[in-house]
Scaffold this motif. Structure first.
Motif, PDB file in Angstrom:
ATOM      1  N   ASP A  92      -1.745  -3.445  -4.085  1.00  0.00           N
ATOM      2  CA  ASP A  92      -2.813  -3.961  -3.223  1.00  0.00           C
ATOM      3  C   ASP A  92      -4.120  -4.068  -4.000  1.00  0.00           C
ATOM      4  N   MET A  93      -4.393  -3.109  -4.896  1.00  0.00           N
ATOM      5  CA  MET A  93      -5.594  -3.159  -5.719  1.00  0.00           C
ATOM      6  C   MET A  93      -5.467  -4.283  -6.752  1.00  0.00           C
ATOM      7  N   VAL A  94      -4.304  -4.354  -7.361  1.00  0.00           N
ATOM      8  CA  VAL A  94      -4.074  -5.334  -8.422  1.00  0.00           C
ATOM      9  C   VAL A  94      -4.194  -6.757  -7.879  1.00  0.00           C
TER      10      VAL A  94
ATOM     11  N   PHE B   9      -4.149  -0.459 -17.922  1.00  0.00           N
ATOM     12  CA  PHE B   9      -3.259  -1.260 -17.077  1.00  0.00           C
ATOM     13  C   PHE B   9      -3.518  -2.734 -17.364  1.00  0.00           C
ATOM     14  N   GLY B  10      -2.494  -3.530 -17.317  1.00  0.00           N
ATOM     15  CA  GLY B  10      -2.716  -4.952 -17.555  1.00  0.00           C
ATOM     16  C   GLY B  10      -1.474  -5.782 -17.377  1.00  0.00           C
ATOM     17  N   ASP B  11      -1.530  -6.961 -17.957  1.00  0.00           N
ATOM     18  CA  ASP B  11      -0.523  -7.995 -17.753  1.00  0.00           C
ATOM     19  C   ASP B  11       0.055  -8.380 -19.122  1.00  0.00           C
TER      20      ASP B  11
ATOM     21  N   LEU C  51      -8.220  -2.360 -10.697  1.00  0.00           N
ATOM     22  CA  LEU C  51      -7.272  -1.508 -11.412  1.00  0.00           C
ATOM     23  C   LEU C  51      -6.639  -0.504 -10.459  1.00  0.00           C
ATOM     24  N   PRO C  52      -5.442  -0.005 -10.777  1.00  0.00           N
ATOM     25  CA  PRO C  52      -4.855   1.069  -9.958  1.00  0.00           C
ATOM     26  C   PRO C  52      -5.784   2.284  -9.900  1.00  0.00           C
ATOM     27  N   HIS C  53      -5.643   3.075  -8.844  1.00  0.00           N
ATOM     28  CA  HIS C  53      -6.570   4.180  -8.595  1.00  0.00           C
ATOM     29  C   HIS C  53      -6.609   5.183  -9.748  1.00  0.00           C
TER      30      HIS C  53
ATOM     31  N   THR D   2       0.825  -1.210   0.000  1.00  0.00           N
ATOM     32  CA  THR D   2       0.000   0.000   0.000  1.00  0.00           C
ATOM     33  C   THR D   2       0.859   1.259   0.000  1.00  0.00           C
ATOM     34  N   SER D   3       2.154   1.111   0.275  1.00  0.00           N
ATOM     35  CA  SER D   3       3.081   2.256   0.433  1.00  0.00           C
ATOM     36  C   SER D   3       2.602   3.182   1.543  1.00  0.00           C
ATOM     37  N   MET D   4       1.926   2.644   2.513  1.00  0.00           N
ATOM     38  CA  MET D   4       1.428   3.453   3.631  1.00  0.00           C
ATOM     39  C   MET D   4       1.799   2.794   4.961  1.00  0.00           C
TER      40      MET D   4
END
Ligand code: SF4
Ligand code: SF4
Length: 317
Positions: free
Chosen positions: A231-233, A252-254, A238-240, A214-216
């Motif tokens: 954390d979302m992925v 965004f993807g793989d 998807l990222p925020h 989360t980088s928090m």
């Protein structure tokens, strides 16, 4: 090895589950002084199973409860630091930014700032006004961390605080960061920011243990940057910034699945960057960024539509 120091993760998880279950049961006991919480309510359907489970109460006592009266504990598995540093197996994350769609709304930036509780005045996503030459049209260019496959930031970090995961994400462990800022000097994309001051965090965030996913919470004296929202992925979301952009600028993807999405549209990654002549920033440096750009041709909005959101309203583009 588990964070508690136990080499056997199964044992440790069992113990943790046991304690958590016990705490929940104990909390229920503490809240109902005149009634045994493990006695089924009149409207409760569960019948005693006869199978007893030992629980640890908040008083430190071992109590026995019929298994049928236990409520399921939500998934409380927290990733270990080693799991966070390893990343998600089988994934190879990639982002595509379509410059023809950007009108400098900065919804990406505000969502990123809000969800990561970034210090006011700092941005992990920047949106730059760009103009290549005198007679060419200006355009808006959002930038994130490029999550380089040959990341200079990782190579210079003396304490292994910034690292590359198996899924391609370049991340930071603030618990290890000593604030030397070598990584900031090494990054050719100027994407990293330094926390000169203590970030203004809600109490519940401030008291959380730091997570590389989360980088928090961000900490004074350390470096922060875009993290691709792992954390979302990991949850399949998807990222925020991708979700927040109403114009579908971010995909965004793989790469392993050869698929990218902005939430509304999904493309084959390889076809999208090939058909629309995608490119990466400063390709000649050999950093191998994971962020691709689609050129700002046939733009959806005139550049001037975004000027009202620009910080430097007096600038001449
Ligand atoms: S863009 Fe900068 S911070 Fe991000 S991986 Fe590349 S060198 Fe590191
Ligand atoms: S500031 Fe932190 S992450 Fe950057 S090089 Fe120094 S120790 Fe590593």
């Amino acid at each position: 090895m588990c964070t508690c120091g136990n080499d056997n993760n199964n044992n440790c998880n069992s113990r943790r589950d046991f304690l958590l279950t016990g705490l929940l049961a104990g909390a229920a006991l503490a809240g109902c002084s005149d009634k045994n919480p493990f006695t089924p309510d009149s409207d409760q359907q569960a019948a005693p199973s006869g199978e007893k489970v030992k629980l640890l109460s908040v008083d430190g006592e071992i109590i026995e409860v019929d298994k049928a009266f236990l409520k399921p504990v939500p998934d409380t598995h927290h990733l270990t630091n080693a799991e966070e540093r390893k990343g998600i197996a089988g994934k190879s994350f990639v982002m595509v930014i379509d410059l023809s769609r950007c009108k400098n709304l900065k919804k990406c930036q505000s969502a990123c700032n809000h969800m990561h509780h970034i210090h006011p005045g700092q941005n992990w996503i920047k949106v730059y006004p760009m103009k290549e030459a005198e007679h060419t049209a200006p355009y808006w260019q959002p930038t994130t961390c490029m999550h380089c496959d040959e990341p200079p930031c990782v190579k210079v970090c003396p304490v292994d605080a910034t690292f590359k995961r198996q899924d391609g994400i370049v991340s930071i462990d603030s618990d290890r960061c000593i604030g030397c800022r070598f990584c900031m000097a090494a990054c050719p994309y100027s994407t990293r920011v330094f926390n000169w001051e203590k970030p203004d965090l809600p109490e519940e965030i401030e008291n959380m243990p730091y997570s590389c996913e989360t980088s928090m919470p961000q900490k004074k004296g350390t470096v922060g940057k875009c993290d691709f929202c792992p954390d979302m992925v990991r949850k399949g979301e998807l990222p925020h910034c991708v979700s927040a952009c109403p114009n579908g600028v971010f995909f965004f993807g793989d790469m392993n699945e050869d698929s990218v999405s902005n939430g509304a549209e999904t493309f084959r990654f390889s076809e999208l960057v090939k058909d629309k002549s995608g490119y990466r920033l400063m390709e000649d440096l050999g950093t191998k960024p994971r962020v691709y750009y689609l050129p700002p041709v046939s733009r959806n909005f005139p550049f001037e539509n975004g000027l009202e959101n620009d910080n430097d309203k007096n600038a001449k583009y």
